[in-house]
Write a protein that holds these residues in place. Structure first.
Motif, PDB file in Angstrom:
ATOM      1  N   TYR A   1      26.732  47.520  30.214  1.00  0.00           N
ATOM      2  CA  TYR A   1      28.306  47.680  29.197  1.00  0.00           C
ATOM      3  C   TYR A   1      27.989  47.795  28.021  1.00  0.00           C
ATOM      4  O   TYR A   1      27.761  47.798  27.117  1.00  0.00           O
ATOM      5  N   PRO A   2      29.397  49.541  28.730  1.00  0.00           N
ATOM      6  CA  PRO A   2      29.966  50.049  27.331  1.00  0.00           C
ATOM      7  C   PRO A   2      30.961  49.332  26.863  1.00  0.00           C
ATOM      8  O   PRO A   2      31.112  47.961  27.606  1.00  0.00           O
ATOM      9  N   ALA A   3      31.305  49.653  24.902  1.00  0.00           N
ATOM     10  CA  ALA A   3      32.868  49.067  25.228  1.00  0.00           C
ATOM     11  C   ALA A   3      33.531  48.796  25.860  1.00  0.00           C
ATOM     12  O   ALA A   3      34.602  48.020  25.496  1.00  0.00           O
ATOM     13  N   SER A   4      34.550  49.930  26.620  1.00  0.00           N
ATOM     14  CA  SER A   4      35.197  49.959  26.858  1.00  0.00           C
ATOM     15  C   SER A   4      35.233  48.955  28.219  1.00  0.00           C
ATOM     16  O   SER A   4      36.877  48.486  28.903  1.00  0.00           O
ATOM     17  N   VAL A   5      34.214  48.399  28.693  1.00  0.00           N
ATOM     18  CA  VAL A   5      34.665  47.586  29.744  1.00  0.00           C
ATOM     19  C   VAL A   5      34.171  46.350  29.179  1.00  0.00           C
ATOM     20  O   VAL A   5      34.038  45.202  30.103  1.00  0.00           O
ATOM     21  N   LYS A   6      33.276  45.870  28.332  1.00  0.00           N
ATOM     22  CA  LYS A   6      31.695  45.030  28.167  1.00  0.00           C
ATOM     23  C   LYS A   6      33.595  43.722  28.208  1.00  0.00           C
ATOM     24  O   LYS A   6      34.583  43.642  27.325  1.00  0.00           O
ATOM     25  N   GLY A   7      32.613  42.660  28.443  1.00  0.00           N
ATOM     26  CA  GLY A   7      33.987  41.345  28.341  1.00  0.00           C
ATOM     27  C   GLY A   7      35.267  41.018  29.616  1.00  0.00           C
ATOM     28  O   GLY A   7      35.784  40.141  29.782  1.00  0.00           O
ATOM     29  N   ARG A   8      35.948  42.762  30.755  1.00  0.00           N
ATOM     30  CA  ARG A   8      36.208  42.379  31.402  1.00  0.00           C
ATOM     31  C   ARG A   8      35.196  42.669  32.854  1.00  0.00           C
ATOM     32  O   ARG A   8      35.818  41.854  33.786  1.00  0.00           O
ATOM     33  N   PHE A   9      34.509  43.278  32.916  1.00  0.00           N
ATOM     34  CA  PHE A   9      33.432  44.148  34.449  1.00  0.00           C
ATOM     35  C   PHE A   9      32.778  43.061  33.899  1.00  0.00           C
ATOM     36  O   PHE A   9      31.945  42.851  32.715  1.00  0.00           O
ATOM     37  N   THR A  10      31.968  42.741  35.049  1.00  0.00           N
ATOM     38  CA  THR A  10      31.092  41.820  35.375  1.00  0.00           C
ATOM     39  C   THR A  10      29.619  41.842  35.908  1.00  0.00           C
ATOM     40  O   THR A  10      30.312  42.075  37.655  1.00  0.00           O
ATOM     41  N   ILE A  11      28.823  42.524  35.661  1.00  0.00           N
ATOM     42  CA  ILE A  11      28.169  43.170  37.240  1.00  0.00           C
ATOM     43  C   ILE A  11      26.777  42.372  38.009  1.00  0.00           C
ATOM     44  O   ILE A  11      26.450  41.395  37.064  1.00  0.00           O
ATOM     45  N   SER A  12      26.449  41.949  38.939  1.00  0.00           N
ATOM     46  CA  SER A  12      25.199  40.889  39.430  1.00  0.00           C
ATOM     47  C   SER A  12      25.253  41.228  40.843  1.00  0.00           C
ATOM     48  O   SER A  12      25.164  43.076  41.443  1.00  0.00           O
ATOM     49  N   ARG A  13      23.969  41.191  41.317  1.00  0.00           N
ATOM     50  CA  ARG A  13      22.998  41.015  42.203  1.00  0.00           C
ATOM     51  C   ARG A  13      22.641  40.107  43.475  1.00  0.00           C
ATOM     52  O   ARG A  13      22.240  39.412  42.253  1.00  0.00           O
ATOM     53  N   ASP A  14      22.524  40.371  44.344  1.00  0.00           N
ATOM     54  CA  ASP A  14      21.965  39.466  45.575  1.00  0.00           C
ATOM     55  C   ASP A  14      20.861  40.592  45.851  1.00  0.00           C
ATOM     56  O   ASP A  14      21.229  41.253  46.960  1.00  0.00           O
ATOM     57  N   ASN A  15      19.731  40.229  45.560  1.00  0.00           N
ATOM     58  CA  ASN A  15      18.471  41.137  46.547  1.00  0.00           C
ATOM     59  C   ASN A  15      18.211  40.353  47.500  1.00  0.00           C
ATOM     60  O   ASN A  15      17.317  41.330  48.645  1.00  0.00           O
ATOM     61  N   ALA A  16      19.023  39.248  47.804  1.00  0.00           N
ATOM     62  CA  ALA A  16      18.389  38.741  49.498  1.00  0.00           C
ATOM     63  C   ALA A  16      19.167  39.650  50.120  1.00  0.00           C
ATOM     64  O   ALA A  16      18.653  39.889  51.670  1.00  0.00           O
ATOM     65  N   LYS A  17      20.338  40.439  49.698  1.00  0.00           N
ATOM     66  CA  LYS A  17      21.201  40.436  50.322  1.00  0.00           C
ATOM     67  C   LYS A  17      21.696  42.441  50.172  1.00  0.00           C
ATOM     68  O   LYS A  17      21.886  43.124  50.889  1.00  0.00           O
ATOM     69  N   ASN A  18      20.799  42.986  49.381  1.00  0.00           N
ATOM     70  CA  ASN A  18      20.676  44.375  49.220  1.00  0.00           C
ATOM     71  C   ASN A  18      21.650  44.367  48.358  1.00  0.00           C
ATOM     72  O   ASN A  18      21.899  45.740  49.084  1.00  0.00           O
ATOM     73  N   THR A  19      22.846  43.812  47.871  1.00  0.00           N
ATOM     74  CA  THR A  19      24.054  43.884  47.232  1.00  0.00           C
ATOM     75  C   THR A  19      24.047  43.880  45.839  1.00  0.00           C
ATOM     76  O   THR A  19      23.664  43.155  45.687  1.00  0.00           O
ATOM     77  N   VAL A  20      24.541  45.078  45.252  1.00  0.00           N
ATOM     78  CA  VAL A  20      25.004  44.983  43.975  1.00  0.00           C
ATOM     79  C   VAL A  20      26.659  44.442  44.126  1.00  0.00           C
ATOM     80  O   VAL A  20      27.499  44.871  44.616  1.00  0.00           O
ATOM     81  N   TYR A  21      27.129  44.150  42.509  1.00  0.00           N
ATOM     82  CA  TYR A  21      28.613  43.799  42.835  1.00  0.00           C
ATOM     83  C   TYR A  21      29.018  44.440  41.381  1.00  0.00           C
ATOM     84  O   TYR A  21      28.508  44.358  40.458  1.00  0.00           O
ATOM     85  N   LEU A  22      30.276  44.365  41.345  1.00  0.00           N
ATOM     86  CA  LEU A  22      31.030  44.824  40.114  1.00  0.00           C
ATOM     87  C   LEU A  22      32.615  44.716  40.491  1.00  0.00           C
ATOM     88  O   LEU A  22      33.420  44.305  40.677  1.00  0.00           O
ATOM     89  N   GLN A  23      32.751  42.571  39.603  1.00  0.00           N
ATOM     90  CA  GLN A  23      33.381  42.126  39.232  1.00  0.00           C
ATOM     91  C   GLN A  23      34.263  42.773  38.235  1.00  0.00           C
ATOM     92  O   GLN A  23      34.079  42.775  37.184  1.00  0.00           O
TER      93      GLN A  23
END
Length: 127
Positions: free
Chosen positions: A60-82
């Motif tokens: 993450y860049p400093a501008s979003v670190k601590g506020r944004f979270t990326i994750s993925r579910d390979n079984a669902k072929n999906t990536v998320y950005l919380q």
């Protein structure tokens, strides 16, 4: 070939949360590093988050670190950005990206190499 489709964008108030999803179709999603970028009107595209193929590392860049979270579910072929604690300056079109090499996503000077991009989705944060 990989097709990427973002969803989950919209209009929220400052301080709210939003979760973006990026559904991938095509082959071998689990072998790709995935990332998110954003571009606000009149500004250059900005790297927001990245995740390795096996979720072992995130960036993450400093501008979003601590506020944004990326994750993925390979079984669902999906990536998320919380996205939490959203600010008006987070307003932008958000793009999903995929590449076999994580550095193409994370390193600005290598972004031109990114193999696949989504169409983008609008996120607007009001005061």
């Amino acid at each position: 070939q990989v097709q990427l489709v973002e969803s989950g964008g919209g209009l929220v108030q400052a301080g709210d949360s939003l979760r973006l999803s990026c559904a991938a179709s095509g082959s071998a999603f689990s072998t790709y590093a995935m990332g998110w970028f954003r571009q606000a009107p009149g500004k250059e595209r900005e790297f927001v988050a990245a995740i390795t193929w096996n979720s072992s590392n995130t960036f993450y860049p400093a501008s979003v670190k601590g506020r944004f979270t990326i994750s993925r579910d390979n079984a669902k072929n999906t990536v998320y950005l919380q996205m939490d604690s959203l600010k008006p300056e987070d307003t932008a079109v958000y793009y999903c990206a995929a590449d076999t090499q994580i550095d193409a996503i994370v390193i600005v000077t290598r972004n031109y190499r990114v193999q696949y991009w989504g169409e983008g989705i609008q996120v607007t944060v009001s005061t």
